[in-house]
Design an enzyme around this catalytic site. Structure first.
Site, PDB file in Angstrom:
ATOM      1  N   TYR A   1      -3.916  18.332 -10.957  1.00  7.47           N
ATOM      2  CA  TYR A   1      -4.686  16.830 -10.284  1.00  7.47           C
ATOM      3  C   TYR A   1      -5.739  16.173 -11.245  1.00  7.47           C
ATOM      4  CZ  TYR A   1      -7.146  14.516  -6.625  1.00  7.47           C
ATOM      5  OH  TYR A   1      -7.767  13.571  -5.593  1.00  7.47           O
TER       6      TYR A   1
ATOM      7  N   VAL B   1     -13.261  13.105   0.717  1.00  7.68           N
ATOM      8  CA  VAL B   1     -12.992  12.425   1.972  1.00  7.68           C
ATOM      9  C   VAL B   1     -11.983  13.548   2.775  1.00  7.68           C
ATOM     10  CG1 VAL B   1     -11.566  10.427   2.878  1.00  7.68           C
ATOM     11  CG2 VAL B   1     -12.392  10.167   0.608  1.00  7.68           C
TER      12      VAL B   1
ATOM     13  N   ILE C   1       0.788  -0.999   0.027  1.00  6.14           N
ATOM     14  CA  ILE C   1       0.043   0.162  -0.176  1.00  6.14           C
ATOM     15  C   ILE C   1       0.885   1.332   0.086  1.00  6.14           C
ATOM     16  CG2 ILE C   1      -1.706   1.282   1.168  1.00  6.14           C
ATOM     17  CD1 ILE C   1      -2.452  -1.301   2.663  1.00  6.14           C
TER      18      ILE C   1
ATOM     19  N   ASN D   1      -2.567   4.146  -3.556  1.00  5.68           N
ATOM     20  CA  ASN D   1      -3.161   5.221  -2.783  1.00  5.68           C
ATOM     21  C   ASN D   1      -2.445   6.631  -2.618  1.00  5.68           C
ATOM     22  OD1 ASN D   1      -4.859   6.317  -0.624  1.00  5.68           O
ATOM     23  ND2 ASN D   1      -2.949   6.252   0.389  1.00  5.68           N
TER      24      ASN D   1
ATOM     25  N   LYS E   1      -5.616  12.273 -12.658  1.00  8.89           N
ATOM     26  CA  LYS E   1      -6.552  11.195 -12.155  1.00  8.89           C
ATOM     27  C   LYS E   1      -7.365  10.713 -13.571  1.00  8.89           C
ATOM     28  CE  LYS E   1      -6.269  11.015  -7.810  1.00  8.89           C
ATOM     29  NZ  LYS E   1      -5.564   9.851  -7.098  1.00  8.89           N
TER      30      LYS E   1
END
Length: 244
Positions: free
Chosen positions: A159, A194, A16, A92, A163
């Site tokens: 960004y 989040v 991770i 992540n 993505k």
């Protein structure tokens, strides 16, 4: 300290990125509680190894994209690949800045962002698949994406672009793997909004610097943000999901 999660050997190991905080740390903890082995890659230090015996921390800055293959091969050498039932990679780690109009972004800012948020997950995926092609264990790759990959926004060009790239990259690799005898399962996961450090950075900007900072502040104040723990639970469900 003793591990909280009872370690059972030979079933699942997860790599991770971004485990020093936020979603990455929460996901690592959830996996470790279930007795999985976790290798965490992060620029910062981590105390998870003091809490869980199943955790191994690899302190590494993902902007150094030329060192990634050595990191992954080094991790995989420590894993009994022929006895694991499932091995996974969760991409992540990402960065949000620069949050400003593109004509105000410096070359170094753009380059570092794209290295960490796009090039690194691509190279991690490449290395992970390459070094595990000889095993029969189930292989899963989850790329953490964002709605920003589909919806353009001012001052978020880097960004949104990284993505969008993650989304397209995931689809391409899934197509490649479909024809393999033991395909790696590759999915992109959009966690929604989040409450992480990335969000705090966005709402801390002035409206002059970042036009959407007010919208980010409103979402926070209205309680519209998910907790990193809840998002980590969603990723864990994806990792545990049955093959289609």
């Amino acid at each position: 300290m003793q591990s909280k999660g009872g370690k059972h050997m030979g079933d699942r190991t997860f790599i991770i990125t971004g485990t020093s905080k936020g979603i990455g740390r929460q996901l690592a903890e959830l996996c470790l509680e279930k007795g999985d082995s976790v290798y965490g890659i992060a620029r910062g230090a981590s105390d998870l190894g003091n809490i869980y015996k199943g955790y191994t921390h690899v302190q590494f800055d993902l902007k150094d994209i030329h060192g990634i293959d050595d990191v992954i091969s080094g991790i995989l050498e420590q894993i009994p690949l022929l006895s694991v039932e499932c091995i996974g990679l969760i991409n992540n780690a990402a960065m949000l800045e620069p949050l400003k109009p593109i004509d105000q972004c410096l070359a170094d800012e753009i380059s570092v962002h794209l290295n960490i948020s796009l090039a690194a997950p691509m190279i991690l995926t490449s290395s992970f698949i390459h070094h595990t092609n000889h095993i029969t264990a189930r292989r899963k790759i989850i790329n953490v994406s964002s709605a920003s990959g589909s919806y353009p926004a001012p001052s978020m060009a880097t960004y949104c672009t990284s993505k969008a790239g993650i989304n397209m990259f995931t689809q391409c690799v899934a197509m490649e793997q479909a024809s393999q005898s033991n395909p790696a399962e590759v999915v992109a996961f959009d966690p929604g909004m989040v409450d992480t450090e990335l969000q705090a950075v966005a709402r801390g900007k002035s409206t002059e610097e970042f036009a959407l900072s007010g919208a980010f502040r409103d979402a926070y104040e209205l309680g519209q943000l998910k907790s990193p723990h809840d998002v980590a639970l969603e990723i864990l469900k994806l990792l545990e999901g049955a093959k289609e």
